[in-house]
Design an enzyme around this catalytic site. Sequence first.
Site, PDB file in Angstrom:
ATOM      1  N   GLU A  26      11.920  -0.004   9.993  1.00 25.23           N
ATOM      2  CA  GLU A  26      11.735   0.123   8.547  1.00 25.23           C
ATOM      3  C   GLU A  26      13.045  -0.086   7.790  1.00 25.23           C
ATOM      4  OE1 GLU A  26      12.025   4.028   6.693  1.00 25.23           O
ATOM      5  OE2 GLU A  26      11.309   4.862   8.582  1.00 25.23           O
ATOM      6  N   LYS A  87      10.444   1.609  -3.194  1.00 24.62           N
ATOM      7  CA  LYS A  87       9.923   2.161  -1.956  1.00 24.62           C
ATOM      8  C   LYS A  87       8.496   1.641  -1.814  1.00 24.62           C
ATOM      9  CE  LYS A  87       9.894   6.675   0.335  1.00 24.62           C
ATOM     10  NZ  LYS A  87      10.099   8.124   0.115  1.00 24.62           N
ATOM     11  N   VAL A 107       6.981   3.856   6.340  1.00 25.56           N
ATOM     12  CA  VAL A 107       6.262   3.754   7.612  1.00 25.56           C
ATOM     13  C   VAL A 107       4.999   2.915   7.423  1.00 25.56           C
ATOM     14  CG1 VAL A 107       4.934   5.055   9.329  1.00 25.56           C
ATOM     15  CG2 VAL A 107       7.182   5.868   8.621  1.00 25.56           C
ATOM     16  N   ASP A 139      -1.099  16.411  -1.831  1.00 28.11           N
ATOM     17  CA  ASP A 139      -0.007  15.493  -1.508  1.00 28.11           C
ATOM     18  C   ASP A 139      -0.020  15.193  -0.008  1.00 28.11           C
ATOM     19  OD1 ASP A 139       2.256  13.971  -1.393  1.00 28.11           O
ATOM     20  OD2 ASP A 139       3.547  15.390  -2.445  1.00 28.11           O
ATOM     21  N   SER A 141       0.744  11.925   2.738  1.00 24.97           N
ATOM     22  CA  SER A 141       1.375  10.614   2.847  1.00 24.97           C
ATOM     23  C   SER A 141       0.383   9.523   3.229  1.00 24.97           C
ATOM     24  CB  SER A 141       2.489  10.669   3.898  1.00 24.97           C
ATOM     25  OG  SER A 141       2.991   9.372   4.158  1.00 24.97           O
ATOM     26  N   ALA A 142       0.584   8.347   2.653  1.00 24.62           N
ATOM     27  CA  ALA A 142      -0.212   7.169   3.006  1.00 24.62           C
ATOM     28  C   ALA A 142       0.041   6.734   4.449  1.00 24.62           C
ATOM     29  CB  ALA A 142       0.114   6.015   2.050  1.00 24.62           C
ATOM     30  N   ASP A 143       1.125   7.214   5.059  1.00 24.41           N
ATOM     31  CA  ASP A 143       1.405   6.879   6.461  1.00 24.41           C
ATOM     32  C   ASP A 143       0.233   7.263   7.361  1.00 24.41           C
ATOM     33  OD1 ASP A 143       3.890   6.196   5.485  1.00 24.41           O
ATOM     34  OD2 ASP A 143       4.971   7.844   6.465  1.00 24.41           O
ATOM     35  N   LYS A 160       8.121  14.489   9.542  1.00 26.89           N
ATOM     36  CA  LYS A 160       9.341  15.054   8.960  1.00 26.89           C
ATOM     37  C   LYS A 160       9.199  16.572   8.833  1.00 26.89           C
ATOM     38  CE  LYS A 160      10.762  10.923   6.424  1.00 26.89           C
ATOM     39  NZ  LYS A 160       9.651   9.997   6.708  1.00 26.89           N
TER      40      LYS A 160
END
Length: 301
Positions: A26, A87, A107, A139, A141-143, A160
Amino acid sequence: MYNDYLDVSQEVALAIDEGRPVVALESTIIAHGMPYPKNVETALAVEKVIRDNGAIPATIGILGGRIKVGLTKEEIEYMAHAENVMKVSRRDFPLVISGKMDGATTVAGTMIAAHMAGIKLFVTGGIGGVHRGAGQTFDISADLEELKMTDVTVVCAGAKAILDIPATMEYLETAGVPVIAYGTDEIPAFYSRKSGVKAVCRLDSPEEIGQLIAMKECLGLKGGVLVTCPIPEEDEIPFEKMDVVIRKALDECREKNIIGKEITPFLLSKVKDLTEGKSLEANIKLVLNNAAIGAKIACCI
């Protein structure tokens, strides 16, 4: 065709055509994840580790609206200094490409570009996931959605540490994503070797992981595979210690009403300050460790 907006470096394209192992990397870590010059030093060091372990690195980013698979050293340096680098996750590709902008892939964004180029494996530090308090904020993540949809194996040190790791693992289970703990009985927690979350699948060698990936492909099952690798013992920061730091950073984040995609960079920066730079050094060590393991896995698929 998306290929009209995709530039694959000659070295990476040749390796893909010849069936040699390639590892995607990345660019968010370059543009948003680390301060200069650590970002460039780390990016180049990760590429070297991958080469030393028998694979070809392909750092991915967007420059002038072109998706670049296999950034040059000069392009990495540019991305480390450039202003207004967006981003880029799945939702951001149309805006950045149509606007001929620069973008650093997350990611999810890197998985998309890697899949476009025909790269099967991607190494990162840690994935995004379910944020603490997501029951109120939603909230997530789209990951995680990308892991459900896109056929790329992601090698990391877990989610994380600023995230809700148990909730993230539950989400991945619901999404049907195989999560492998490499050589450990617990899912690692980024800076820490243990999270308290028991691993469902432990595998102890790159060969075993390669066999699992091949079987998933053979069965025609869609989506990615997540390989979680514990940080080397000598480099870790114990989970209990990191959790106290993260809670302090989260409190400040709420006080300042920081929301959306600004949360993660703020928290990582604050954690670095509260640990007097130790979290940044641990981050570098874990990425290099992931790169070595990822390259070995890439040689087995």
